[in-house]
Scaffold this motif. Structure first.
Motif, short mmCIF file in Angstrom:
data_model
loop_
_atom_site.label_atom_id
_atom_site.label_comp_id
_atom_site.label_asym_id
_atom_site.label_seq_id
_atom_site.Cartn_x
_atom_site.Cartn_y
_atom_site.Cartn_z
N ARG A 71 18.32 75.26 61.15
CA ARG A 71 17.31 74.07 60.78
C ARG A 71 17.99 73.02 59.47
O ARG A 71 17.28 72.21 59.64
CB ARG A 71 15.99 74.77 60.44
CG ARG A 71 15.39 75.38 61.60
CD ARG A 71 13.83 75.50 61.35
NE ARG A 71 13.01 74.43 60.79
CZ ARG A 71 12.09 73.91 61.45
NH1 ARG A 71 11.77 74.03 62.60
NH2 ARG A 71 11.63 72.75 61.21
N LEU A 98 10.27 76.82 57.48
CA LEU A 98 10.91 76.03 58.32
C LEU A 98 11.91 75.01 57.81
O LEU A 98 12.75 74.19 58.66
CB LEU A 98 9.93 75.23 58.85
CG LEU A 98 9.23 76.12 60.02
CD1 LEU A 98 7.89 75.10 60.54
CD2 LEU A 98 9.66 76.57 60.99
N LEU A 246 2.44 75.79 54.73
CA LEU A 246 3.12 76.04 55.95
C LEU A 246 2.12 76.83 56.74
O LEU A 246 1.92 76.53 58.11
CB LEU A 246 4.45 76.69 55.81
CG LEU A 246 4.99 76.97 57.18
CD1 LEU A 246 5.58 75.99 57.96
CD2 LEU A 246 6.35 77.86 57.06
N GLN A 258 -3.43 74.94 71.42
CA GLN A 258 -3.27 75.66 72.70
C GLN A 258 -4.60 76.30 73.18
O GLN A 258 -4.86 76.30 74.53
CB GLN A 258 -2.54 76.97 72.14
CG GLN A 258 -1.99 77.78 73.38
CD GLN A 258 -1.44 76.79 74.53
OE1 GLN A 258 -0.77 75.89 74.08
NE2 GLN A 258 -1.50 77.45 75.57
N MET A 290 0.41 79.58 77.40
CA MET A 290 1.35 79.34 76.43
C MET A 290 2.64 78.61 77.33
O MET A 290 3.03 78.03 76.56
CB MET A 290 1.63 80.37 75.75
CG MET A 290 0.69 80.97 75.02
SD MET A 290 0.33 80.49 73.37
CE MET A 290 1.93 79.83 72.69
N PRO A 295 1.82 73.92 73.24
CA PRO A 295 1.39 72.86 72.22
C PRO A 295 2.30 72.32 71.38
O PRO A 295 2.41 71.08 71.01
CB PRO A 295 0.40 73.42 71.23
CG PRO A 295 0.86 74.88 71.07
CD PRO A 295 1.37 75.04 72.42
N GLY A 354 8.77 80.11 69.87
CA GLY A 354 10.25 80.22 69.46
C GLY A 354 10.84 81.47 69.71
O GLY A 354 10.52 81.99 70.35
N LEU A 357 15.42 83.90 64.25
CA LEU A 357 15.14 83.98 62.90
C LEU A 357 13.96 83.38 62.76
O LEU A 357 13.16 83.62 61.63
CB LEU A 357 16.05 82.98 62.30
CG LEU A 357 16.83 83.59 60.88
CD1 LEU A 357 17.13 84.88 60.96
CD2 LEU A 357 17.86 82.45 60.30
N ILE A 361 5.78 83.40 62.87
CA ILE A 361 5.14 84.70 62.04
C ILE A 361 3.64 84.88 62.50
O ILE A 361 3.32 86.12 62.44
CB ILE A 361 5.17 84.01 60.50
CG1 ILE A 361 6.50 84.80 59.99
CG2 ILE A 361 4.14 84.89 59.72
CD1 ILE A 361 6.50 84.43 58.39
N GLY A 362 3.09 83.79 62.88
CA GLY A 362 1.38 83.97 63.27
C GLY A 362 1.42 84.16 64.70
O GLY A 362 0.09 84.18 65.27
N LEU A 365 -1.52 86.81 65.63
CA LEU A 365 -2.77 86.17 65.16
C LEU A 365 -3.16 84.99 66.23
O LEU A 365 -4.46 84.87 66.47
CB LEU A 365 -2.81 85.51 63.78
CG LEU A 365 -4.01 84.96 63.08
CD1 LEU A 365 -5.13 85.68 63.11
CD2 LEU A 365 -3.66 84.52 61.79
C1 HEM Z 1 -0.72 78.90 69.61
C2 HEM Z 1 -0.13 78.73 68.27
C3 HEM Z 1 1.18 78.69 67.85
C4 HEM Z 1 2.36 78.23 68.45
C5 HEM Z 1 2.43 77.77 69.83
C6 HEM Z 1 3.33 78.29 67.38
C7 HEM Z 1 4.77 78.13 67.49
C8 HEM Z 1 5.87 78.17 66.62
C9 HEM Z 1 7.23 77.97 66.74
C10 HEM Z 1 7.82 77.22 68.17
C11 HEM Z 1 7.86 78.25 65.88
C12 HEM Z 1 9.45 78.27 65.33
C13 HEM Z 1 9.83 76.69 65.02
C14 HEM Z 1 11.42 76.89 65.13
O1 HEM Z 1 12.11 77.80 65.68
O2 HEM Z 1 12.07 75.85 64.55
C15 HEM Z 1 6.80 78.66 64.67
C16 HEM Z 1 7.01 79.11 63.43
C17 HEM Z 1 6.10 79.28 62.45
N1 HEM Z 1 4.91 79.55 62.57
FE1 HEM Z 1 3.72 79.36 64.42
N2 HEM Z 1 2.72 78.82 66.06
C18 HEM Z 1 1.44 79.05 66.47
C19 HEM Z 1 0.56 79.71 65.56
C20 HEM Z 1 0.80 80.04 64.03
C21 HEM Z 1 0.09 80.61 63.18
C22 HEM Z 1 -1.61 80.84 63.69
C23 HEM Z 1 0.73 80.80 61.99
C24 HEM Z 1 0.34 81.45 60.70
C25 HEM Z 1 -0.89 82.06 60.50
C26 HEM Z 1 1.77 80.29 62.35
C27 HEM Z 1 2.93 80.19 61.25
C28 HEM Z 1 4.08 80.04 61.37
C29 HEM Z 1 5.20 79.93 60.58
C30 HEM Z 1 5.18 80.56 59.04
C31 HEM Z 1 6.46 79.65 61.03
C32 HEM Z 1 7.79 79.43 60.33
C33 HEM Z 1 8.58 80.90 60.46
C34 HEM Z 1 9.99 80.86 59.92
O3 HEM Z 1 10.55 79.70 59.72
O4 HEM Z 1 10.41 81.95 59.74
N3 HEM Z 1 1.98 79.72 63.36
N4 HEM Z 1 5.64 78.82 65.38
#
Ligand code: HEM
Length: 408
Positions: A71, A98, A246, A258, A290, A295, A354, A357, A361-362, A365
């Motif tokens: 990234r 991120l 974040l 979503q 999904m 989204p 994704g 790495l 994380i969510g 949930l």
């Molecule tokens: C339908 C719902 C969601 C989708 C489609 C989604 C999708 C994603 C994707 C594609 C990434 C990776 C981004 C990358 O590789 O550059 C990501 C990372 C992340 N998501 Fe989600 N997410 C969702 C819901 C959530 C929820 C509910 C949380 C927290 C409670 C969350 C927290 C995070 C965090 C903290 C990262 C960063 C992880 C890292 O960099 O190690 N997401 N998400």
């Protein structure tokens, strides 16, 4: 192997594609464009972004797991910098997972992961169901409603606020701040949107610094308390603020969209409602929704060394590429009848969360919130119908609806 230097293909080349991301026809239905890209079976140079894009399922999945892509730009190369009018936004971003790579990413991610496990996400099911029922109680006696506003929006923000320990009375501010901040990730924002994002970051930080001070004095059982009371390898206040912002932003924005996209898909296809009535089928519907209409459609990565993406296409060290997650999920080489919604498919998979790495994380949930939101809605209101054809919002990266008006 002798590498060719990366070159922008000539405009006449089929690999040089042009598509304005702000074109309403496109952001309402990007899948026709994706089908064009899949027919080429190669990375393409997207003129409007000035980036090479990877679109096939295997290529996107592999690139997400490939440590030759990250990234951030490689060490020693200039980091992307925000202009001075985005200084507060930049401060919040500085320690965001991120915007980090190992070893710092590993340290913060471990802490957040532990905290998530400690909170036993699946035990939140009852809470989410109570919340979903309460929201339906509020509009059931009318006969038409915007489900995006009245149902899909309040669920994720309330859940993540509770998890973190941010008072629920702050939910409206959290939504406004988050909406303002995510504009900056679309790569097509205006100066005014940047100023709004900066102001939002400033107010958001202030709230969190106040809460962190309170939790240091009297910790409770929430995620903020967990982060401020770590004994080994403690996080700084700035790191806690970035992580909390974040989680709040990522934790609700994509989930809202979503839930909206999935309800839209089911209603548009007149899907038999009994499918969402048990956990197994509910999970399959969530997973397929999904894949079918995710989204988040575009993420970028920097090459850490010269990488041959495809014969004669070499991405040079330090160059940025785009990974088209939304296109990968509709790859006809990976999915049988890729453009058909089939929750019982035997080739189920998606990169909507994704991979590698930075895998979401969510995810656990988000899946839980979606299954309960769909199940509760269709159980309580099996006769809802679309009141009109919904429109997607003008932000291609965040593929979600402007509103979702339904009647019964
Ligand atoms: C339908 C719902 C969601 C989708 C489609 C989604 C999708 C994603 C994707 C594609 C990434 C990776 C981004 C990358 O590789 O550059 C990501 C990372 C992340 N998501 Fe989600 N997410 C969702 C819901 C959530 C929820 C509910 C949380 C927290 C409670 C969350 C927290 C995070 C965090 C903290 C990262 C960063 C992880 C890292 O960099 O190690 N997401 N998400």
């Amino acid at each position: 192997m002798a590498y060719h230097k990366q070159m922008i293909p000539h405009e006449a080349s089929p690999l040089h594609v042009s598509q304005n991301p702000k074109d309403a026809g496109f952001y309402n239905n990007p899948y026709a464009f994706y089908a064009r890209l899949h027919a080429l079976d190669a990375p393409v140079y997207w003129k409007e972004y000035g980036l090479w894009c990877v679109c096939g399922f295997d290529s996107v999945n592999n690139a997400l797991r490939d440590d030759r892509f990250a990234r951030l730009p490689p060490a020693g190369m200039p980091m992307p910098e925000h202009p001075p009018h985005l200084s507060d936004f930049a401060a919040v971003e500085r320690h965001s997972l991120l915007a980090l790579e190992p070893p710092k990413h590993t340290r913060i991610r471990k802490t957040v992961n532990q905290a998530f496990v400690n909170r036993h996400v699946t035990q939140m099911a009852t809470d989410i169901e109570v919340l979903a029922n309460r929201l339906i109680d509020g509009f059931e006696s009318t006969n038409e409603i915007d489900l995006l506003k009245a149902y899909a929006t309040p669920i994720p923000v309330t859940v993540i606020a509770r998890l973190l320990g941010v008072p629920e009375c702050e939910c409206d501010s959290l939504l406004a701040w988050s909406h303002a901040m995510v504009r900056v990730y679309t790569m097509t924002q205006t100066k005014q949107e940047e100023l709004d994002a900066n102001q939002a970051s400033k107010e958001f930080q202030q709230l969190l610094f106040d809460l962190i001070r309170q939790r240091r004095k009297s910790p409770t059982d929430d995620l903020l308390s967990h982060m401020v009371t770590l004994k080994t390898d403690p996080l700084s206040d700035d790191e806690i603020v970035s992580t909390a912002v974040l989680l709040l932003n990522a934790g609700h924005e994509a989930t809202v969209h979503q839930i909206g996209n999935a309800i839209h898909t089911l209603l548009a296809l007149n899907w038999p409602r009994t499918w969402v009535d048990d956990e197994k089928h509910g999970n399959a519907i969530v997973a397929e929704s999904m894949r079918f209409d995710a989204p988040l459609h575009l993420f970028t990565r920097y090459a850490q060394q010269d990488v041959e993406l495809h014969p004669n296409i070499v991405i040079q060290k330090g160059e940025e590429i785009a990974l088209l997650l939304g296109a990968a999920n509709r790859d006809p080489r990976r999915f049988n009848q890729a453009d058909t919604f089939k929750p019982d498919r035997t080739d189920a998979a998606s990169v909507a969360f994704g991979a590698g790495l930075h895998f979401c994380i969510g995810a656990t949930l988000a899946r839980l919130e979606m299954r309960i939101a769909l199940n509760t809605l269709f159980k309580r209101m099996p006769d809802i119908k679309l009141a009109e054809q919904p429109q997607y919002q003008n932000s291609f990266h965040f593929h979600g609806l402007q509103s979702l008006n339904v009647k019964w």
